[in-house]
Design a protein around this motif. Sequence first.
Motif, PDB file in Angstrom:
ATOM      1  N   SER A  74      -4.688 -11.239  -2.738  1.00 53.81           N
ATOM      2  CA  SER A  74      -4.515 -10.210  -1.608  1.00 53.81           C
ATOM      3  C   SER A  74      -3.943  -9.065  -2.247  1.00 53.81           C
ATOM      4  CB  SER A  74      -3.545 -10.751  -0.665  1.00 53.81           C
ATOM      5  OG  SER A  74      -2.511 -11.204  -0.849  1.00 53.81           O
ATOM      6  N   ARG A  75      -4.053  -7.900  -1.387  1.00 57.87           N
ATOM      7  CA  ARG A  75      -3.151  -6.716  -1.966  1.00 57.87           C
ATOM      8  C   ARG A  75      -1.663  -6.822  -2.092  1.00 57.87           C
ATOM      9  NH1 ARG A  75      -5.227  -1.921  -2.642  1.00 57.87           N
ATOM     10  NH2 ARG A  75      -6.890  -2.737  -1.669  1.00 57.87           N
ATOM     11  N   PRO A  76      -1.029  -7.761  -0.992  1.00 59.30           N
ATOM     12  CA  PRO A  76       0.339  -8.104  -1.141  1.00 59.30           C
ATOM     13  C   PRO A  76       0.662  -8.667  -2.658  1.00 59.30           C
ATOM     14  CG  PRO A  76      -0.280  -8.314   1.068  1.00 59.30           C
ATOM     15  CD  PRO A  76      -1.521  -8.228   0.392  1.00 59.30           C
ATOM     16  N   ASN A  96       3.963   1.972   3.662  1.00 59.41           N
ATOM     17  CA  ASN A  96       2.637   2.807   3.358  1.00 59.41           C
ATOM     18  C   ASN A  96       1.552   1.811   3.169  1.00 59.41           C
ATOM     19  OD1 ASN A  96       0.548   4.263   2.922  1.00 59.41           O
ATOM     20  ND2 ASN A  96       1.452   5.477   1.243  1.00 59.41           N
ATOM     21  N   PRO A  97       0.994   1.102   4.186  1.00 63.93           N
ATOM     22  CA  PRO A  97      -0.005   0.072   4.190  1.00 63.93           C
ATOM     23  C   PRO A  97      -1.383   0.324   3.591  1.00 63.93           C
ATOM     24  CG  PRO A  97       0.055   0.597   6.525  1.00 63.93           C
ATOM     25  CD  PRO A  97       1.233   1.431   5.728  1.00 63.93           C
ATOM     26  N   TYR A  98      -1.595   1.611   3.359  1.00 63.18           N
ATOM     27  CA  TYR A  98      -2.853   2.020   3.160  1.00 63.18           C
ATOM     28  C   TYR A  98      -3.335   2.113   1.379  1.00 63.18           C
ATOM     29  CZ  TYR A  98      -2.096   3.917   7.803  1.00 63.18           C
ATOM     30  OH  TYR A  98      -1.729   3.984   8.960  1.00 63.18           O
ATOM     31  N   CYS A 111      -7.624   0.161   4.616  1.00 65.05           N
ATOM     32  CA  CYS A 111      -6.586  -0.907   4.564  1.00 65.05           C
ATOM     33  C   CYS A 111      -5.735  -0.490   5.539  1.00 65.05           C
ATOM     34  CB  CYS A 111      -5.949  -1.368   3.356  1.00 65.05           C
ATOM     35  SG  CYS A 111      -6.851  -1.675   1.953  1.00 65.05           S
ATOM     36  N   GLY A 112      -4.698  -1.399   5.716  1.00 61.29           N
ATOM     37  CA  GLY A 112      -3.988  -1.379   7.111  1.00 61.29           C
ATOM     38  C   GLY A 112      -4.427  -1.201   8.618  1.00 61.29           C
ATOM     39  N   ALA A 113      -4.239  -0.386   9.341  1.00 64.75           N
ATOM     40  CA  ALA A 113      -4.558  -0.391  10.809  1.00 64.75           C
ATOM     41  C   ALA A 113      -6.091  -0.050  10.793  1.00 64.75           C
ATOM     42  CB  ALA A 113      -3.804   0.661  11.566  1.00 64.75           C
ATOM     43  N   VAL A 125      -2.250   8.801   8.552  1.00 62.77           N
ATOM     44  CA  VAL A 125      -3.483   8.680   7.549  1.00 62.77           C
ATOM     45  C   VAL A 125      -4.029   9.912   7.065  1.00 62.77           C
ATOM     46  CG1 VAL A 125      -5.889   8.125   7.481  1.00 62.77           C
ATOM     47  CG2 VAL A 125      -4.500   6.592   8.628  1.00 62.77           C
ATOM     48  N   TRP A 126      -3.814  10.910   7.887  1.00 58.59           N
ATOM     49  CA  TRP A 126      -4.104  12.346   7.420  1.00 58.59           C
ATOM     50  C   TRP A 126      -3.074  13.264   7.082  1.00 58.59           C
ATOM     51  CZ3 TRP A 126      -9.238  11.448   8.005  1.00 58.59           C
ATOM     52  CH2 TRP A 126      -9.489  10.614   9.123  1.00 58.59           C
ATOM     53  N   THR A 127      -3.275  13.867   6.000  1.00 61.67           N
ATOM     54  CA  THR A 127      -2.412  14.705   5.060  1.00 61.67           C
ATOM     55  C   THR A 127      -2.999  16.039   4.792  1.00 61.67           C
ATOM     56  OG1 THR A 127      -2.775  13.839   2.773  1.00 61.67           O
ATOM     57  CG2 THR A 127      -0.963  12.824   4.414  1.00 61.67           C
ATOM     58  N   MET A 128      -4.297  15.974   4.544  1.00 64.44           N
ATOM     59  CA  MET A 128      -4.635  17.460   4.345  1.00 64.44           C
ATOM     60  C   MET A 128      -5.341  18.275   5.625  1.00 64.44           C
ATOM     61  SD  MET A 128      -7.210  16.238   1.118  1.00 64.44           S
ATOM     62  CE  MET A 128      -7.652  17.992   0.639  1.00 64.44           C
ATOM     63  N   THR A 129      -5.629  17.561   6.582  1.00 67.63           N
ATOM     64  CA  THR A 129      -6.021  18.170   7.731  1.00 67.63           C
ATOM     65  C   THR A 129      -4.940  18.065   8.848  1.00 67.63           C
ATOM     66  OG1 THR A 129      -7.458  16.037   8.275  1.00 67.63           O
ATOM     67  CG2 THR A 129      -8.667  17.824   7.148  1.00 67.63           C
TER      68      THR A 129
END
Length: 341
Positions: A74-76, A96-98, A111-113, A125-129
Motif C-alpha cells: 500500500s502507499r502508506p 497531503n494524501p495525493y 489517490c486520496g478523495a 487538488v488544484w494549484t495551477m488553475t
Amino acid sequence: MHSSIDGACPHAPPPGIRLISAHLVEVAHRFGASAIAHGCTGKGNDQIRFETSVLMLDPTLDIIAPLREWGLHSRPEEVAYACEHGVDVPEGTGDNPYSIDDNLWGRAIECGALEDPWSEPPHDVWTMTADPQETPDDPAVCETGFERGVPVSLDDVRMPLSELVVALNALAGQYGFGRLDLMENRLVGLKSRECYEVPGALSIIIARRALEDLTLERDVAHEKLDLERTWATCVYNGQWFSPLKRALDAFMAETQKGVTGVVRLRFLKGRCTVIGRKSARSLYDLGLATYDRDSTFDERAASGFLELQTLSLKTWAKVQGPDVLACEPLACDLVANPALR
C-alpha cells in the motif's frame, strides 16, 4: 552495478518518463551498470512506460522493481518505508494524501478523495488553475503564433517553447482553464481516476487544431484525426521508441509543414475559445466559400458530381433496398406505401 534516479515520479506524464528513461540508460552505460531500478508499483502504467522505453533502448539491461518485489502492498507502507530510510515523501501523507507528478506541461493528481469517482475533486487538488467561478469577469485575449506546427510566439513576442508554455500556464490558469477529471483505462486492465492541470498544453492543442483546420488538406486532416488516437496510445503505453511510433512521427511531421500562422484565443471563466485564425498557407478560399454573387464556385458542376456520388447507392436502393429497408421500423411505411417516397 545498478542505476537509478532519485525522485523519479511513478506516474509522470508519458513524455517525462520517456526523457527519464533515456537518461537512465545513458547513465547506466556511463557507469557500466547492468540493471536499472525504478519505484513503480505493480498496478500502474508507469512501470510499463519505464520498462518498455528502457528495454527498447537497451534490451540487455535487467529491471529491478523493489515495490513489486519487497512486499510493500500500500502507499502508506511505501511512505513509511521511505521515511524509515531517510527519504522525505511530501505526498501520500495525512496532510497531503495525493500522489502528484508535475513538470513543465502540468500536473497529474491521483489517490486520496479522488479514488471515489462520485466525489468532486477537493479545492486543494488544484494549484495551477483558479476556481472558474472566482476568475475575472472580463476575458483575456492572446495570439499564439506557430511555425510548422510548433508554437513560437505569444502576442507577437517570439520566445522559446518552454517560456511560451510557462506564460500560457499562467494566463490560462488565471482564468481557470486547463482542468481535466478523467477515468483512465490502464493497460494492466483496471480503471483509474486522475485529475490533470494542463492549462498551457490544452491551450496550445486547441490553437493548433484551429490552425490545422485552416491549413491541412481535407483527406490529410481526416486521416490525422484517426492516427492521433494510435499515436496517443503508443505514448500512453510507453512505446515512445517503437517502430510504429516512429512511423507515426514521420506522418505527423509531414502534416505540419504548412501549419504556420496565428490563432487568437479568448479565456473566460474556465473556457478557452478560438476567436480567430490566419495563415499565409491557408486553404480557405473566400471566393469558393462565399454565398455572395461574386462566388467563383461553379454550382453547375455539383449536378454531375452528385450523379456519380450517388450512383452506387441508387443502384443498391433499386435492387436490394426494399427488402433490407422492410426490416427497419422507420422505413416500413416508405416501403409499403410508394406514395410516401
